[in-house]
Design a protein around this motif. Sequence first.
Motif, PDB file in Angstrom:
ATOM      1  N   LEU A 213       0.830  -1.204   0.000  1.00 26.74           N
ATOM      2  CA  LEU A 213       0.000   0.000   0.000  1.00 26.74           C
ATOM      3  C   LEU A 213       0.867   1.258   0.000  1.00 26.74           C
ATOM      4  O   LEU A 213       0.602   2.218  -0.733  1.00 26.74           O
ATOM      5  CB  LEU A 213      -0.923  -0.004   1.220  1.00 26.74           C
ATOM      6  CG  LEU A 213      -2.040  -1.052   1.244  1.00 26.74           C
ATOM      7  CD1 LEU A 213      -2.793  -1.000   2.575  1.00 26.74           C
ATOM      8  CD2 LEU A 213      -3.009  -0.829   0.090  1.00 26.74           C
ATOM      9  N   VAL A 214       1.920   1.254   0.831  1.00 27.72           N
ATOM     10  CA  VAL A 214       2.794   2.423   0.920  1.00 27.72           C
ATOM     11  C   VAL A 214       3.545   2.654  -0.393  1.00 27.72           C
ATOM     12  O   VAL A 214       3.718   3.802  -0.849  1.00 27.72           O
ATOM     13  CB  VAL A 214       3.782   2.258   2.094  1.00 27.72           C
ATOM     14  CG1 VAL A 214       4.831   3.365   2.077  1.00 27.72           C
ATOM     15  CG2 VAL A 214       3.030   2.276   3.416  1.00 27.72           C
ATOM     16  N   ASP A 215       3.996   1.567  -1.018  1.00 25.85           N
ATOM     17  CA  ASP A 215       4.774   1.686  -2.261  1.00 25.85           C
ATOM     18  C   ASP A 215       3.886   1.898  -3.493  1.00 25.85           C
ATOM     19  O   ASP A 215       4.399   2.057  -4.599  1.00 25.85           O
ATOM     20  CB  ASP A 215       5.629   0.438  -2.472  1.00 25.85           C
ATOM     21  CG  ASP A 215       6.687   0.284  -1.382  1.00 25.85           C
ATOM     22  OD1 ASP A 215       7.007   1.305  -0.739  1.00 25.85           O
ATOM     23  OD2 ASP A 215       7.162  -0.850  -1.165  1.00 25.85           O
ATOM     24  N   GLY A 216       2.593   1.846  -3.311  1.00 29.14           N
ATOM     25  CA  GLY A 216       1.688   2.049  -4.440  1.00 29.14           C
ATOM     26  C   GLY A 216       1.513   0.828  -5.302  1.00 29.14           C
ATOM     27  O   GLY A 216       0.941   0.905  -6.401  1.00 29.14           O
ATOM     28  N   VAL A 217       2.016  -0.332  -4.859  1.00 27.94           N
ATOM     29  CA  VAL A 217       1.868  -1.570  -5.638  1.00 27.94           C
ATOM     30  C   VAL A 217       0.407  -1.984  -5.697  1.00 27.94           C
ATOM     31  O   VAL A 217      -0.089  -2.496  -6.703  1.00 27.94           O
ATOM     32  CB  VAL A 217       2.733  -2.687  -5.032  1.00 27.94           C
ATOM     33  CG1 VAL A 217       2.520  -4.005  -5.777  1.00 27.94           C
ATOM     34  CG2 VAL A 217       4.202  -2.283  -5.053  1.00 27.94           C
ATOM     35  N   SER A 218      -0.312  -1.803  -4.609  1.00 30.86           N
ATOM     36  CA  SER A 218      -1.728  -2.150  -4.567  1.00 30.86           C
ATOM     37  C   SER A 218      -2.520  -0.984  -4.007  1.00 30.86           C
ATOM     38  O   SER A 218      -1.995  -0.157  -3.253  1.00 30.86           O
ATOM     39  CB  SER A 218      -1.955  -3.410  -3.714  1.00 30.86           C
ATOM     40  OG  SER A 218      -1.497  -3.199  -2.387  1.00 30.86           O
ATOM     41  N   GLU A 219      -3.762  -0.935  -4.385  1.00 34.55           N
ATOM     42  CA  GLU A 219      -4.643   0.121  -3.916  1.00 34.55           C
ATOM     43  C   GLU A 219      -5.342  -0.307  -2.621  1.00 34.55           C
ATOM     44  O   GLU A 219      -5.591  -1.496  -2.410  1.00 34.55           O
ATOM     45  CB  GLU A 219      -5.696   0.438  -4.981  1.00 34.55           C
ATOM     46  CG  GLU A 219      -5.121   0.993  -6.267  1.00 34.55           C
ATOM     47  CD  GLU A 219      -4.498   2.368  -6.046  1.00 34.55           C
ATOM     48  OE1 GLU A 219      -5.007   3.110  -5.181  1.00 34.55           O
ATOM     49  OE2 GLU A 219      -3.509   2.685  -6.727  1.00 34.55           O
ATOM     50  N   PRO A 220      -5.670   0.671  -1.761  1.00 37.79           N
ATOM     51  CA  PRO A 220      -6.379   0.329  -0.512  1.00 37.79           C
ATOM     52  C   PRO A 220      -7.849   0.014  -0.761  1.00 37.79           C
ATOM     53  O   PRO A 220      -8.758   0.751  -0.350  1.00 37.79           O
ATOM     54  CB  PRO A 220      -6.197   1.599   0.327  1.00 37.79           C
ATOM     55  CG  PRO A 220      -6.047   2.699  -0.670  1.00 37.79           C
ATOM     56  CD  PRO A 220      -5.311   2.093  -1.826  1.00 37.79           C
ATOM     57  N   THR A 221      -8.088  -1.070  -1.483  1.00 39.70           N
ATOM     58  CA  THR A 221      -9.456  -1.491  -1.776  1.00 39.70           C
ATOM     59  C   THR A 221     -10.060  -2.164  -0.551  1.00 39.70           C
ATOM     60  O   THR A 221      -9.336  -2.589   0.367  1.00 39.70           O
ATOM     61  CB  THR A 221      -9.459  -2.463  -2.948  1.00 39.70           C
ATOM     62  OG1 THR A 221      -8.699  -3.632  -2.580  1.00 39.70           O
ATOM     63  CG2 THR A 221      -8.835  -1.831  -4.190  1.00 39.70           C
ATOM     64  N   PRO A 222     -11.382  -2.300  -0.518  1.00 43.66           N
ATOM     65  CA  PRO A 222     -12.010  -3.000   0.605  1.00 43.66           C
ATOM     66  C   PRO A 222     -11.465  -4.414   0.802  1.00 43.66           C
ATOM     67  O   PRO A 222     -11.292  -4.867   1.928  1.00 43.66           O
ATOM     68  CB  PRO A 222     -13.491  -3.029   0.212  1.00 43.66           C
ATOM     69  CG  PRO A 222     -13.664  -1.805  -0.632  1.00 43.66           C
ATOM     70  CD  PRO A 222     -12.381  -1.685  -1.402  1.00 43.66           C
ATOM     71  N   ALA A 223     -11.155  -5.110  -0.288  1.00 42.17           N
ATOM     72  CA  ALA A 223     -10.630  -6.469  -0.164  1.00 42.17           C
ATOM     73  C   ALA A 223      -9.256  -6.465   0.489  1.00 42.17           C
ATOM     74  O   ALA A 223      -8.952  -7.316   1.355  1.00 42.17           O
ATOM     75  CB  ALA A 223     -10.553  -7.126  -1.540  1.00 42.17           C
ATOM     76  N   THR A 224      -8.409  -5.515   0.096  1.00 43.32           N
ATOM     77  CA  THR A 224      -7.064  -5.428   0.686  1.00 43.32           C
ATOM     78  C   THR A 224      -7.139  -5.091   2.167  1.00 43.32           C
ATOM     79  O   THR A 224      -6.441  -5.685   2.998  1.00 43.32           O
ATOM     80  CB  THR A 224      -6.228  -4.366  -0.038  1.00 43.32           C
ATOM     81  OG1 THR A 224      -6.187  -4.666  -1.435  1.00 43.32           O
ATOM     82  CG2 THR A 224      -4.808  -4.332   0.502  1.00 43.32           C
ATOM     83  N   LEU A 225      -7.992  -4.139   2.501  1.00 39.97           N
ATOM     84  CA  LEU A 225      -8.160  -3.767   3.903  1.00 39.97           C
ATOM     85  C   LEU A 225      -8.764  -4.913   4.713  1.00 39.97           C
ATOM     86  O   LEU A 225      -8.434  -5.094   5.891  1.00 39.97           O
ATOM     87  CB  LEU A 225      -9.048  -2.524   4.000  1.00 39.97           C
ATOM     88  CG  LEU A 225      -8.468  -1.252   3.366  1.00 39.97           C
ATOM     89  CD1 LEU A 225      -9.471  -0.109   3.466  1.00 39.97           C
ATOM     90  CD2 LEU A 225      -7.157  -0.873   4.046  1.00 39.97           C
ATOM     91  N   GLU A 226      -9.634  -5.694   4.079  1.00 40.87           N
ATOM     92  CA  GLU A 226     -10.223  -6.844   4.773  1.00 40.87           C
ATOM     93  C   GLU A 226      -9.153  -7.878   5.118  1.00 40.87           C
ATOM     94  O   GLU A 226      -9.158  -8.460   6.206  1.00 40.87           O
ATOM     95  CB  GLU A 226     -11.298  -7.474   3.888  1.00 40.87           C
ATOM     96  CG  GLU A 226     -11.957  -8.722   4.473  1.00 40.87           C
ATOM     97  CD  GLU A 226     -12.765  -8.435   5.726  1.00 40.87           C
ATOM     98  OE1 GLU A 226     -12.953  -9.371   6.531  1.00 40.87           O
ATOM     99  OE2 GLU A 226     -13.192  -7.279   5.906  1.00 40.87           O
ATOM    100  N   LEU A 227      -8.217  -8.109   4.194  1.00 38.10           N
ATOM    101  CA  LEU A 227      -7.132  -9.053   4.470  1.00 38.10           C
ATOM    102  C   LEU A 227      -6.272  -8.559   5.634  1.00 38.10           C
ATOM    103  O   LEU A 227      -5.872  -9.339   6.509  1.00 38.10           O
ATOM    104  CB  LEU A 227      -6.269  -9.233   3.219  1.00 38.10           C
ATOM    105  CG  LEU A 227      -6.894 -10.034   2.070  1.00 38.10           C
ATOM    106  CD1 LEU A 227      -5.971 -10.006   0.863  1.00 38.10           C
ATOM    107  CD2 LEU A 227      -7.173 -11.463   2.506  1.00 38.10           C
TER     108      LEU A 227
END
Length: 364
Positions: free
Chosen positions: A157-171
């Motif tokens: 998330l910090v490096d911008g590799v992935s977006e803070p989507t609901p699925a990512t935040l859920e994990l």
Amino acid sequence: MGSAHDDGGDRRREHRLRDVRPLDPIHSLKAKLGLLVVASVTVGVLITWVGLRNDLGPSRTFPLAIIVSLVLTQLLARGMTSPLREMTAAARAMADGDYSIRVRSTSRDEVGQLAEAFNTMAGDLESSDRIRRDLIANVSHELRTPVAALQAQLENLVDGVSEPTPATLELSLQQTERLTRLVTYLLDLSRVEAGASALTLTQFSVGDFLEECAESMSMVDAAKGLAYVVDVTPEDLVLEADVERIRQVVTNLLQNAIRHSPHGGTVRLDAYPEQDDVVIEVSDEGPGIAPEDRERVFERFASGAPSVRSVASTSGGTGIGLAIVRWAVDLHGGHVAVADTESGATMRVTLPAEARPAPGVTTE
């Protein structure tokens, strides 16, 4: 390496051969000392008498009698005190972390009883040390896994590799909850060790309580797609107990059932009255628990037979959850056991319908 081990075994065998223990059948150390004195005096008198009868003279008879008496005393005393020397050597080995040494206990007197008690203590220490090492290894592993996953997700998330989507935040939330559960188990374990035994008693509906527990767990572990069935007979069944402690019991049992249930399986929560008690059962469709493991799974840090299933591993392998279940149930004066079933596993908790806490437990 093998040669050194063989040499050590040879030295121990040679040491045991030198330790003559003819007085072992005697049950009293005082009697042994008395016999030792009588034997040495008798041998000395006998040698003196034989020497004088053969005109050897006191200058040769008395020294011979003294030497033979001392040799006999040394021989018998060495056998009597051999367990004490072995205990000294074993205690030094324990100080260096080796708890495998045992004392050879063949006598029946106080020294023999001490040796048996020492061996029991050594076995307990060896078991405790093994449990401590296993706990540290298990907890370290369990902490490392969610921490590593959480760190990787946050770095992305910090490096911008992935977006803070609901699925990512859920994990990320799931890994945080996993850490929270482990810390909660360890805190509960500290209460067990401290002997915390206060209960806040209230009367509540068993059906509503179990429905709430099942709903909360279904949201936490939705990935497996498990079905939860709650069956309470009669529907208005009530229980007087500490709600939070019983929630702890049911939650740990549900987590245990979820962990070992197949994907898409069914977890059942049944409750019914039995004489003056209320029985709560949590069942799953997992591999089950072997009869020889059914008592051991409630021991602290036990992880069950690997060939069957890691039954006590409700926090991911630490074996704390079911030990806490037994502790909380015991506080209420109830008992928990693994019920006989044809398939899967059923944990049966029996609690007094009207609170009857265990002796020494304070209530509020």
